[in-house]
Scaffold this motif. Sequence first.
Motif, PDB file in Angstrom:
ATOM      1  N   LEU A   1       7.031  -9.787  28.382  1.00 56.49           N
ATOM      2  CA  LEU A   1       7.262  -8.349  28.179  1.00 56.49           C
ATOM      3  C   LEU A   1       8.607  -8.080  27.519  1.00 56.49           C
ATOM      4  CD1 LEU A   1       5.850  -7.009  31.571  1.00 56.49           C
ATOM      5  CD2 LEU A   1       4.724  -7.055  29.335  1.00 56.49           C
ATOM      6  N   LEU A   2       9.453  -9.086  27.399  1.00 58.07           N
ATOM      7  CA  LEU A   2      10.754  -8.921  26.750  1.00 58.07           C
ATOM      8  C   LEU A   2      10.623  -8.814  25.232  1.00 58.07           C
ATOM      9  CD1 LEU A   2      12.845 -11.571  28.714  1.00 58.07           C
ATOM     10  CD2 LEU A   2      12.948  -9.080  28.957  1.00 58.07           C
ATOM     11  N   PHE A   3       9.464  -9.206  24.704  1.00 56.50           N
ATOM     12  CA  PHE A   3       9.279  -9.250  23.253  1.00 56.50           C
ATOM     13  C   PHE A   3       8.040  -8.452  22.851  1.00 56.50           C
ATOM     14  CE2 PHE A   3      11.054 -13.307  24.736  1.00 56.50           C
ATOM     15  CZ  PHE A   3      12.296 -13.280  24.101  1.00 56.50           C
ATOM     16  N   THR A   4       8.070  -7.919  21.637  1.00 53.21           N
ATOM     17  CA  THR A   4       6.928  -7.150  21.144  1.00 53.21           C
ATOM     18  C   THR A   4       6.086  -7.953  20.147  1.00 53.21           C
ATOM     19  OG1 THR A   4       8.295  -6.197  19.394  1.00 53.21           O
ATOM     20  CG2 THR A   4       8.096  -4.929  21.451  1.00 53.21           C
ATOM     21  N   ASP A   5       6.507  -9.174  19.842  1.00 50.02           N
ATOM     22  CA  ASP A   5       5.778 -10.008  18.886  1.00 50.02           C
ATOM     23  C   ASP A   5       4.337 -10.191  19.346  1.00 50.02           C
ATOM     24  OD1 ASP A   5       8.224 -11.520  17.203  1.00 50.02           O
ATOM     25  OD2 ASP A   5       8.729 -10.852  19.223  1.00 50.02           O
ATOM     26  N   GLU A   6       3.431 -10.165  18.379  1.00 54.52           N
ATOM     27  CA  GLU A   6       2.004 -10.195  18.702  1.00 54.52           C
ATOM     28  C   GLU A   6       1.541 -11.523  19.297  1.00 54.52           C
ATOM     29  OE1 GLU A   6      -2.332  -9.494  16.554  1.00 54.52           O
ATOM     30  OE2 GLU A   6      -0.504  -9.176  15.409  1.00 54.52           O
ATOM     31  N   ILE A   7       1.867 -12.627  18.619  1.00 56.71           N
ATOM     32  CA  ILE A   7       1.383 -13.936  19.077  1.00 56.71           C
ATOM     33  C   ILE A   7       2.566 -14.736  19.609  1.00 56.71           C
ATOM     34  CG2 ILE A   7       0.159 -16.051  18.460  1.00 56.71           C
ATOM     35  CD1 ILE A   7      -1.149 -14.435  16.172  1.00 56.71           C
TER      36      ILE A   7
ATOM     37  N   LYS B   1      -0.195 -20.010  14.518  1.00 51.58           N
ATOM     38  CA  LYS B   1       0.220 -18.686  13.997  1.00 51.58           C
ATOM     39  C   LYS B   1       1.116 -17.906  14.953  1.00 51.58           C
ATOM     40  CE  LYS B   1      -2.462 -19.276  10.358  1.00 51.58           C
ATOM     41  NZ  LYS B   1      -2.158 -20.581   9.831  1.00 51.58           N
ATOM     42  N   ALA B   2       1.847 -18.609  15.803  1.00 52.58           N
ATOM     43  CA  ALA B   2       2.785 -17.943  16.715  1.00 52.58           C
ATOM     44  C   ALA B   2       3.842 -17.195  15.911  1.00 52.58           C
ATOM     45  CB  ALA B   2       3.457 -18.962  17.621  1.00 52.58           C
ATOM     46  N   ASN B   3       4.203 -16.011  16.400  1.00 49.30           N
ATOM     47  CA  ASN B   3       5.328 -15.266  15.846  1.00 49.30           C
ATOM     48  C   ASN B   3       6.610 -15.630  16.587  1.00 49.30           C
ATOM     49  OD1 ASN B   3       2.927 -12.833  16.068  1.00 49.30           O
ATOM     50  ND2 ASN B   3       3.692 -13.419  14.060  1.00 49.30           N
ATOM     51  N   LEU B   4       6.442 -16.066  17.858  1.00 44.49           N
ATOM     52  CA  LEU B   4       7.595 -16.295  18.717  1.00 44.49           C
ATOM     53  C   LEU B   4       7.283 -17.360  19.760  1.00 44.49           C
ATOM     54  CD1 LEU B   4      10.157 -14.010  20.047  1.00 44.49           C
ATOM     55  CD2 LEU B   4       8.585 -14.682  21.817  1.00 44.49           C
ATOM     56  N   ILE B   5       8.276 -18.200  20.039  1.00 41.02           N
ATOM     57  CA  ILE B   5       8.213 -19.164  21.140  1.00 41.02           C
ATOM     58  C   ILE B   5       9.311 -18.756  22.120  1.00 41.02           C
ATOM     59  CG2 ILE B   5       8.529 -21.570  21.837  1.00 41.02           C
ATOM     60  CD1 ILE B   5       7.711 -22.346  18.939  1.00 41.02           C
ATOM     61  N   TRP B   6       8.965 -18.746  23.400  1.00 38.91           N
ATOM     62  CA  TRP B   6       9.963 -18.384  24.409  1.00 38.91           C
ATOM     63  C   TRP B   6       9.814 -19.285  25.631  1.00 38.91           C
ATOM     64  CZ3 TRP B   6       8.699 -16.532  29.328  1.00 38.91           C
ATOM     65  CH2 TRP B   6       7.351 -16.196  29.527  1.00 38.91           C
ATOM     66  N   PHE B   7      10.839 -19.322  26.451  1.00 36.66           N
ATOM     67  CA  PHE B   7      10.793 -20.098  27.691  1.00 36.66           C
ATOM     68  C   PHE B   7      11.966 -19.724  28.582  1.00 36.66           C
ATOM     69  CE2 PHE B   7      12.468 -22.714  24.206  1.00 36.66           C
ATOM     70  CZ  PHE B   7      13.786 -22.878  24.608  1.00 36.66           C
ATOM     71  N   ASN B   8      11.872 -20.165  29.829  1.00 34.87           N
ATOM     72  CA  ASN B   8      12.952 -20.038  30.797  1.00 34.87           C
ATOM     73  C   ASN B   8      13.685 -21.374  30.820  1.00 34.87           C
ATOM     74  OD1 ASN B   8      12.016 -17.455  31.541  1.00 34.87           O
ATOM     75  ND2 ASN B   8      10.614 -18.337  33.026  1.00 34.87           N
TER      76      ASN B   8
END
Length: 145
Positions: free
Chosen positions: A62-68, A102-109
């Motif tokens: 929820l911290l990001f608005t990127d679609e994929i 086709k990821a727009n963003l990669i995130w992690f803790n």
Amino acid sequence: MFIIKKITAFETYTVRQEVLRKGKPIETCYFNGDNDSTTTHFGLFEDENIIGVVSVYKTNSLLFTDEIQYQIRGMAVLENFQNKGYGEQLLKAAEKFCWEEKANLIWFNAREKAVSFYSKLKYKIVGNSFDIPDVGIHFVMFKRN
């Protein structure tokens, strides 16, 4: 010589337990979403022995608005093999998979002690640190394609 290949969630548990859940029961190595059809696990093998793992989940923060968005979890390299470039190779394989999907963003803790590792690979921190009970201080980190 090492190879990176797709593995099952179950195959990640020995490395997760040794590195991320030391002294805790093997059951703590199961993560929600491990067996989802949109989750992919990778193992790094040297001489047919698994020495590192990383898991990739198609899930949005929820911290990001990127679609994929894809989340990386369970990134771990056995202690004897750390600081030899294996973690970077494992992360790059996970990134390649995400970008191909086709990821727009990669995130992690990221654990506090791993922030400098991820920063060198162009990941950025968003927000403040937070504590995961029995695990430690973490930061949300991300990279856009």
